[in-house]
Design a protein around this motif. Sequence first.
Motif, short mmCIF file in Angstrom:
data_model
loop_
_atom_site.label_atom_id
_atom_site.label_comp_id
_atom_site.label_asym_id
_atom_site.label_seq_id
_atom_site.Cartn_x
_atom_site.Cartn_y
_atom_site.Cartn_z
N VAL A 163 0.84 -1.21 0.00
CA VAL A 163 0.00 0.00 0.00
C VAL A 163 0.87 1.26 0.00
O VAL A 163 0.51 2.28 -0.59
CB VAL A 163 -0.95 -0.02 1.22
N CYS A 164 2.06 1.17 0.62
CA CYS A 164 2.96 2.34 0.66
C CYS A 164 3.23 2.88 -0.75
O CYS A 164 3.38 4.08 -0.94
CB CYS A 164 4.30 1.97 1.29
N CYS A 167 0.42 4.93 -1.72
CA CYS A 167 0.36 6.06 -0.79
C CYS A 167 1.39 7.12 -1.18
O CYS A 167 1.09 8.31 -1.23
CB CYS A 167 0.63 5.53 0.61
N ARG A 168 2.62 6.67 -1.49
CA ARG A 168 3.67 7.61 -1.86
C ARG A 168 3.36 8.25 -3.21
O ARG A 168 3.66 9.42 -3.43
CB ARG A 168 5.04 6.91 -1.92
N CYS A 174 3.28 10.58 5.29
CA CYS A 174 3.27 9.27 5.96
C CYS A 174 2.80 9.39 7.41
O CYS A 174 3.21 10.29 8.14
CB CYS A 174 4.66 8.66 5.91
N LEU A 175 1.94 8.47 7.80
CA LEU A 175 1.39 8.51 9.16
C LEU A 175 2.48 8.33 10.22
O LEU A 175 2.34 8.81 11.34
CB LEU A 175 0.32 7.41 9.33
N TYR A 176 3.55 7.63 9.85
CA TYR A 176 4.63 7.42 10.82
C TYR A 176 5.29 8.75 11.20
O TYR A 176 5.86 8.87 12.28
CB TYR A 176 5.68 6.45 10.27
N CYS A 182 1.06 2.15 10.98
CA CYS A 182 0.35 1.78 9.76
C CYS A 182 0.93 0.48 9.23
O CYS A 182 2.15 0.26 9.31
CB CYS A 182 0.55 2.92 8.75
N GLY A 184 0.84 -0.34 6.09
CA GLY A 184 1.08 -0.14 4.66
C GLY A 184 2.29 -0.87 4.09
O GLY A 184 2.22 -1.39 2.97
N PRO A 185 3.42 -0.95 4.83
CA PRO A 185 4.60 -1.59 4.23
C PRO A 185 4.41 -3.08 3.90
O PRO A 185 5.13 -3.61 3.06
CB PRO A 185 5.68 -1.41 5.31
N PRO A 196 -4.83 5.66 4.62
CA PRO A 196 -3.85 6.70 4.95
C PRO A 196 -4.17 8.05 4.30
O PRO A 196 -3.90 9.10 4.87
CB PRO A 196 -2.52 6.15 4.42
#
Length: 258
Positions: A163-164, A167-168, A174-176, A182, A184-185, A196
């Motif tokens: 998902v990252c 997302c990117r 990034c939520l982090y 998350c 996502g990774p 996200p």
Amino acid sequence: MAKPRVAFFDFSSCEGCQLTVSNCEDELLALVSHIDIVNFREIMTERSDEYDIAFIEGSCTRESEIPRLQKIRETAKVVVALGACATIGGINCLKNFHELEWVRQEVYGDKAHYFPTFEARPIDQVIKVDYYLHGCPIDRTEFLSLVKSVLMGAAFRPADYPVCVQCRMKENVCLYTQGKVCLGPIARAGCGAICPEFGDSCEACRGTVSSPNLPYMIAVLHEHGLSYEEARKMTGMFLGYRKFQDQIQQAENASLVD
Ligand code: SF4
Ligand code: SF4
Ligand code: SF4
């Protein structure tokens, strides 16, 4: 040439994935010019036991569902697992973390004896599945694209990257970096990173990519303040089925050792 007969079945589920199909109002007319829908409890009363393609929503949570699944498999030439409950066990697997007798009592009280249950599982643990459509709920565009593949007898390959990536590509922050966590990774993409994008953590409703780096994921969650128990709870929302939890346990052990 006769149109392929299509049937929809629900097992343990909220029926939200079938609802997504029935909400394809703009496309349903075009769809029924290519297929005959012969069984779909949410939208029609007629039903037939003769069909070529079976869409199965929901996970298997009772022994009595096994012969019903086997019957569908014997009848259909093609079986599609529809949505997270069917493809990975989904949120029904939350009950697998508890004593099943306790779960029955909590839900059904003094009527519990009417409702036998067993460990919730994805349907490919019971019958062979030909196509998988992930998500909780499924995405309608992806559903239509899968139908096209099934009708053409072509492969339908769910995204196998995290998902990252999506997302990117959307340039989400990034939520982090915002003090959140998350999945996502390790989560299988295809949803456009919708959670996200709106500030919510991804909980991997599409399952994981085929080679998730679980030790790394668990270590990252831990580094960002989650205890192993909290990390397990987070991954357990959608990855509660034994297959995933065994992998997560191994990853947890590896992270503890490192
Ligand atoms: S995958 Fe989600 S939306 Fe679909 S039936 Fe299961 S719980 Fe409902
Ligand atoms: S918010 Fe989640 S999905 Fe997006 S980049 Fe960060 S970890 Fe990946
Ligand atoms: S972001 Fe994660 S939890 Fe949200 S829809 Fe996508 S895969 Fe599912």
